[in-house]
Write a protein that holds these residues in place. Structure first.
Motif, PDB file in Angstrom:
ATOM      1  N   HIS A 178       2.224  34.909  18.258  1.00  0.00           N
ATOM      2  CA  HIS A 178       3.601  35.138  18.571  1.00  0.00           C
ATOM      3  C   HIS A 178       3.951  35.832  19.865  1.00  0.00           C
ATOM      4  CE1 HIS A 178       5.021  32.833  14.849  1.00  0.00           C
ATOM      5  NE2 HIS A 178       3.686  32.916  14.702  1.00  0.00           N
ATOM      6  N   ARG A 179       4.483  35.235  20.911  1.00  0.00           N
ATOM      7  CA  ARG A 179       4.692  36.128  21.887  1.00  0.00           C
ATOM      8  C   ARG A 179       6.179  36.501  22.368  1.00  0.00           C
ATOM      9  NH1 ARG A 179       1.202  34.339  26.879  1.00  0.00           N
ATOM     10  NH2 ARG A 179       2.987  32.567  26.845  1.00  0.00           N
ATOM     11  N   ASN A 180       6.984  35.990  21.178  1.00  0.00           N
ATOM     12  CA  ASN A 180       8.514  35.926  21.788  1.00  0.00           C
ATOM     13  C   ASN A 180       9.360  37.190  20.988  1.00  0.00           C
ATOM     14  OD1 ASN A 180       8.192  34.920  19.184  1.00  0.00           O
ATOM     15  ND2 ASN A 180       9.642  33.245  19.635  1.00  0.00           N
ATOM     16  N   GLY A 181       8.464  37.791  20.505  1.00  0.00           N
ATOM     17  CA  GLY A 181       9.220  39.134  19.850  1.00  0.00           C
ATOM     18  C   GLY A 181       9.358  38.856  18.414  1.00  0.00           C
ATOM     19  N   GLY A 182      10.047  38.086  17.991  1.00  0.00           N
ATOM     20  CA  GLY A 182      10.548  37.946  16.388  1.00  0.00           C
ATOM     21  C   GLY A 182       9.396  37.240  15.746  1.00  0.00           C
ATOM     22  N   SER A 183       8.365  37.708  15.621  1.00  0.00           N
ATOM     23  CA  SER A 183       7.317  37.040  14.995  1.00  0.00           C
ATOM     24  C   SER A 183       7.495  37.048  13.266  1.00  0.00           C
ATOM     25  CB  SER A 183       5.853  37.440  15.213  1.00  0.00           C
ATOM     26  OG  SER A 183       5.791  38.937  14.889  1.00  0.00           O
ATOM     27  N   ARG A 184       8.235  37.740  12.991  1.00  0.00           N
ATOM     28  CA  ARG A 184       8.481  37.935  11.412  1.00  0.00           C
ATOM     29  C   ARG A 184       7.129  37.785  10.533  1.00  0.00           C
ATOM     30  NH1 ARG A 184      11.592  34.205  13.175  1.00  0.00           N
ATOM     31  NH2 ARG A 184      10.934  32.240  12.153  1.00  0.00           N
ATOM     32  N   PRO A 185       6.710  38.962  10.243  1.00  0.00           N
ATOM     33  CA  PRO A 185       5.322  38.848   9.625  1.00  0.00           C
ATOM     34  C   PRO A 185       5.366  37.955   8.347  1.00  0.00           C
ATOM     35  CG  PRO A 185       5.807  41.098  10.309  1.00  0.00           C
ATOM     36  CD  PRO A 185       7.061  40.143  10.581  1.00  0.00           C
ATOM     37  N   ALA A 186       6.342  38.049   7.666  1.00  0.00           N
ATOM     38  CA  ALA A 186       6.425  37.516   6.348  1.00  0.00           C
ATOM     39  C   ALA A 186       6.282  36.055   6.560  1.00  0.00           C
ATOM     40  CB  ALA A 186       7.675  37.595   5.485  1.00  0.00           C
ATOM     41  N   VAL A 187       6.998  35.333   7.511  1.00  0.00           N
ATOM     42  CA  VAL A 187       6.976  34.073   7.915  1.00  0.00           C
ATOM     43  C   VAL A 187       5.528  33.918   8.495  1.00  0.00           C
ATOM     44  CG1 VAL A 187       7.984  32.189   9.063  1.00  0.00           C
ATOM     45  CG2 VAL A 187       9.385  33.857   8.303  1.00  0.00           C
ATOM     46  N   LEU A 188       5.105  34.524   9.179  1.00  0.00           N
ATOM     47  CA  LEU A 188       3.855  34.314   9.821  1.00  0.00           C
ATOM     48  C   LEU A 188       2.666  34.343   8.775  1.00  0.00           C
ATOM     49  CD1 LEU A 188       1.947  33.857  12.296  1.00  0.00           C
ATOM     50  CD2 LEU A 188       1.694  36.280  12.409  1.00  0.00           C
ATOM     51  N   GLY A 189       2.794  34.906   7.852  1.00  0.00           N
ATOM     52  CA  GLY A 189       1.771  34.722   6.752  1.00  0.00           C
ATOM     53  C   GLY A 189       1.896  33.485   6.045  1.00  0.00           C
ATOM     54  N   TRP A 190       3.205  33.056   5.753  1.00  0.00           N
ATOM     55  CA  TRP A 190       3.178  31.855   5.075  1.00  0.00           C
ATOM     56  C   TRP A 190       2.921  30.702   6.169  1.00  0.00           C
ATOM     57  CZ3 TRP A 190       7.441  28.679   7.202  1.00  0.00           C
ATOM     58  CH2 TRP A 190       7.423  27.454   6.532  1.00  0.00           C
ATOM     59  N   ILE A 191       2.991  30.906   7.137  1.00  0.00           N
ATOM     60  CA  ILE A 191       2.779  29.847   8.094  1.00  0.00           C
ATOM     61  C   ILE A 191       1.177  29.905   8.035  1.00  0.00           C
ATOM     62  CG2 ILE A 191       2.197  28.942  10.408  1.00  0.00           C
ATOM     63  CD1 ILE A 191       4.969  30.300  10.801  1.00  0.00           C
ATOM     64  N   LEU A 192       0.528  30.797   8.217  1.00  0.00           N
ATOM     65  CA  LEU A 192      -0.913  30.649   8.280  1.00  0.00           C
ATOM     66  C   LEU A 192      -1.580  30.249   6.933  1.00  0.00           C
ATOM     67  CD1 LEU A 192      -1.697  34.073  10.383  1.00  0.00           C
ATOM     68  CD2 LEU A 192      -1.574  31.622  11.355  1.00  0.00           C
ATOM     69  N   LEU A 193      -0.996  30.583   5.925  1.00  0.00           N
ATOM     70  CA  LEU A 193      -1.609  30.069   4.546  1.00  0.00           C
ATOM     71  C   LEU A 193      -1.420  28.725   4.342  1.00  0.00           C
ATOM     72  CD1 LEU A 193      -2.576  30.654   1.793  1.00  0.00           C
ATOM     73  CD2 LEU A 193      -0.428  30.992   0.970  1.00  0.00           C
ATOM     74  N   ALA A 194      -0.532  28.273   4.881  1.00  0.00           N
ATOM     75  CA  ALA A 194      -0.014  26.614   5.052  1.00  0.00           C
ATOM     76  C   ALA A 194      -1.232  25.975   5.907  1.00  0.00           C
ATOM     77  CB  ALA A 194       1.381  26.447   5.477  1.00  0.00           C
ATOM     78  N   GLY A 211       0.835  -1.294   0.144  1.00  0.00           N
ATOM     79  CA  GLY A 211       0.081  -0.124   0.063  1.00  0.00           C
ATOM     80  C   GLY A 211       0.742   1.388   0.050  1.00  0.00           C
ATOM     81  N   PRO A 212       0.282   2.443  -0.531  1.00  0.00           N
ATOM     82  CA  PRO A 212       1.036   3.828  -0.582  1.00  0.00           C
ATOM     83  C   PRO A 212       1.401   3.966   1.174  1.00  0.00           C
ATOM     84  CG  PRO A 212      -0.941   3.888  -1.823  1.00  0.00           C
ATOM     85  CD  PRO A 212      -0.898   2.591  -1.154  1.00  0.00           C
ATOM     86  N   PHE A 213       2.547   4.684   1.424  1.00  0.00           N
ATOM     87  CA  PHE A 213       2.970   5.405   2.390  1.00  0.00           C
ATOM     88  C   PHE A 213       2.128   6.181   2.992  1.00  0.00           C
ATOM     89  CE2 PHE A 213       7.297   3.898   1.065  1.00  0.00           C
ATOM     90  CZ  PHE A 213       7.640   2.550   2.014  1.00  0.00           C
ATOM     91  N   LEU A 214       2.048   6.062   4.504  1.00  0.00           N
ATOM     92  CA  LEU A 214       1.360   7.504   5.039  1.00  0.00           C
ATOM     93  C   LEU A 214       2.260   8.621   5.144  1.00  0.00           C
ATOM     94  CD1 LEU A 214      -0.661   5.895   8.076  1.00  0.00           C
ATOM     95  CD2 LEU A 214      -1.227   6.144   5.585  1.00  0.00           C
ATOM     96  N   TYR A 215       1.837   9.866   4.869  1.00  0.00           N
ATOM     97  CA  TYR A 215       2.696  10.909   4.697  1.00  0.00           C
ATOM     98  C   TYR A 215       1.954  12.329   4.777  1.00  0.00           C
ATOM     99  CZ  TYR A 215       0.877  12.121  -0.138  1.00  0.00           C
ATOM    100  OH  TYR A 215      -0.179  12.254  -1.143  1.00  0.00           O
ATOM    101  N   TRP A 216       2.708  13.327   5.242  1.00  0.00           N
ATOM    102  CA  TRP A 216       2.336  14.557   5.291  1.00  0.00           C
ATOM    103  C   TRP A 216       3.019  15.253   3.896  1.00  0.00           C
ATOM    104  CZ3 TRP A 216      -1.236  16.975   8.718  1.00  0.00           C
ATOM    105  CH2 TRP A 216      -1.305  16.095   9.631  1.00  0.00           C
ATOM    106  N   GLN A 217       2.106  16.055   3.281  1.00  0.00           N
ATOM    107  CA  GLN A 217       2.366  16.839   2.245  1.00  0.00           C
ATOM    108  C   GLN A 217       3.111  17.992   2.410  1.00  0.00           C
ATOM    109  OE1 GLN A 217       2.984  17.549  -0.950  1.00  0.00           O
ATOM    110  NE2 GLN A 217       1.340  16.661  -1.803  1.00  0.00           N
ATOM    111  N   PRO A 218       4.458  18.044   1.862  1.00  0.00           N
ATOM    112  CA  PRO A 218       5.257  19.133   2.236  1.00  0.00           C
ATOM    113  C   PRO A 218       4.880  20.273   1.843  1.00  0.00           C
ATOM    114  CG  PRO A 218       6.523  17.101   1.396  1.00  0.00           C
ATOM    115  CD  PRO A 218       5.106  16.796   1.434  1.00  0.00           C
ATOM    116  N   ASP A 219       3.857  20.567   0.833  1.00  0.00           N
ATOM    117  CA  ASP A 219       3.400  21.790   0.049  1.00  0.00           C
ATOM    118  C   ASP A 219       2.662  22.241   1.458  1.00  0.00           C
ATOM    119  OD1 ASP A 219       4.484  21.214  -2.018  1.00  0.00           O
ATOM    120  OD2 ASP A 219       2.722  20.499  -2.942  1.00  0.00           O
ATOM    121  N   TYR A 220       2.427  21.659   2.382  1.00  0.00           N
ATOM    122  CA  TYR A 220       1.345  22.246   3.570  1.00  0.00           C
ATOM    123  C   TYR A 220       2.420  22.343   4.745  1.00  0.00           C
ATOM    124  CZ  TYR A 220      -2.355  21.364   0.433  1.00  0.00           C
ATOM    125  OH  TYR A 220      -2.962  21.390  -0.704  1.00  0.00           O
ATOM    126  N   PHE A 221       3.758  22.126   4.885  1.00  0.00           N
ATOM    127  CA  PHE A 221       4.469  22.507   6.044  1.00  0.00           C
ATOM    128  C   PHE A 221       4.324  24.006   6.299  1.00  0.00           C
ATOM    129  CE2 PHE A 221       7.390  18.412   5.469  1.00  0.00           C
ATOM    130  CZ  PHE A 221       6.134  17.644   5.575  1.00  0.00           C
TER     131      PHE A 221
END
Length: 390
Positions: free
Chosen positions: A359-375, A153-163
């Protein structure tokens, strides 16, 4: 032709064997009153209202090694038996229970069985009660046919496009155990730490859910008030995935980790009479990403070895075979946080619920945060499009 039903584990409560104390495995093996070699000829699934799907295998008895006669009928060589297991595929959706022995067609096993009632048996000794007779270390990645890699059977996996893969801490279940929450984060960190793997996680903070269900929320739940599964199991990981053989077959949609704090004590300070939370959860995160238990020849020091002792910490660190399968499944370079966890995960002291994705640790990096939330939105949308909650 006589037919004998063999139930793999209890149906109520169910037995799951994702990680068990070795002495408990041996204790269960001693309960077997039938040990036999079998060859599975057919495996099919049917719907189940509680667990989504059950699988039913027809197997032929090859050799009978042990019979403890309790007055009931036992199979002879050449007769066929039926094996019922939890998990399987139905209506486009599959469900797998980590470590739960699920036979598959065309393979042979040595099965340790105990009679339930009449002609009904169950496998005892968890996954060590259903041992392949043709061991092959093809992989220890879980497949949709229930195998630890040697199946088709196919392997179980998480789609890297959604990391990154989001996960949530069940706030009510971890209340006032902040050290245990930090141990959970450290467990996820072990798997995403190697540089040449694309794997990445997103701690989403707290969730109020305490239920193990197919809801698009990957929850870590510490159950201290009840445990509906086999008392010997230390923890259980359950994956919902896309079934079939198409391009997306095996794609994981939802995963929950349940920790048995009702029957087993947990700690983070090296207490020799308790299980180390990071040790156990690091093993479960392996199942979370679709990996199986160690296959022959087994490395007993590997994170994915299927038993653990009180006070043990060696599973915190990935071993050579763990790394081998991790690179096989998720090798490559992907975008990662410079610091992990990037969110101040879940604050459970005084049962204070932190915002799920702030994000509460100061360095939230808005660009990265947008990428995260989109994923995160994308993968949750995919999961909710394809799944129905049970």
């Amino acid at each position: 032709m006589k037919m004998l039903w063999i139930v793999v584990g209890f149906l109520s409560p169910m037995a799951h064997a994702t990680l068990v104390v070795d002495k408990d495995i041996q204790k269960q093996l001693l309960l077997a009153n039938l040990v036999a070699d079998i060859e599975v000829e057919l495996l099919e699934s049917q719907p189940d209202p509680t667990y989504h799907a059950k699988s039913r295998a027809v197997a032929r008895v090859l050799t009978v090694y042990q019979i403890s006669n309790d007055g009931g009928w036992f199979p002879q060589a050449g007769e066929k038996i039926a094996i019922e297991t939890l998990g399987g595929e139905w209506a486009g959706l599959g469900v797998a229970y980590s470590g739960y022995p699920r036979p598959y067609a065309g393979h042979r096993y040595r099965a340790s069985l105990k009679r339930l009632a009449g002609p009904n048996f169950r496998v005892v000794g968890f996954s060590k009660g259903l041992v392949p007779l043709d061991p092959s270390r093809n992989s220890s990645r879980n497949r949709t046919d229930g195998s630890d890699g040697a199946g088709t059977g196919p392997f179980l996996y998480w789609q890297p496009d959604y990391f990154p893969i989001p996960y949530y801490i069940s706030m009510p279940s971890f209340a006032n155990n902040q050290a245990l929450v930090e141990a959970v984060d450290a467990s996820f960190a072990s798997w995403r730490a190697p540089e040449d793997v694309r794997l990445e996680f997103l701690p989403m903070g707290c969730t109020t859910t305490t239920e193990n269900r197919n809801d698009g929320i990957n929850a870590i739940i510490y159950q201290t008030n009840h445990w509906e599964f086999d008392t010997d199991a230390l923890a259980i990981t359950r994956n919902f995935y896309v079934s079939g053989v198409g391009a997306r077959a095996g794609l994981i949609l939802d995963t929950d980790i349940l920790i048995n704090g009702f029957n087993h004590p947990y700690a983070t300070d090296g207490t020799p009479t308790a299980h180390d939370m990071q040790n156990i959860v690091t093993h479960e995160v392996g199942h979370f990403i679709g990996l199986g238990h160690e296959t022959d020849p087994k490395d007993i020091d590997a994170t994915m070895f299927d038993s653990a002792m009180e006070g043990e910490t060696k599973k915190r660190t990935l071993g050579p075979t763990d790394m081998q399968i991790l690179f096989e499944a998720y090798g490559g370079v992907g975008q990662k946080y410079s610091q992990f966890p990037s969110t101040a995960a879940c604050t459970v002291e005084q049962q204070t619920l932190s915002c799920l994705s702030v994000h509460r640790n100061g360095g939230s990096r808005p660009a990265v945060l947008g990428w995260i939330l989109l994923a995160v939105v994308s993968i949750l949308a995919l999961g909710r499009y394809r799944i129905t909650s049970f």
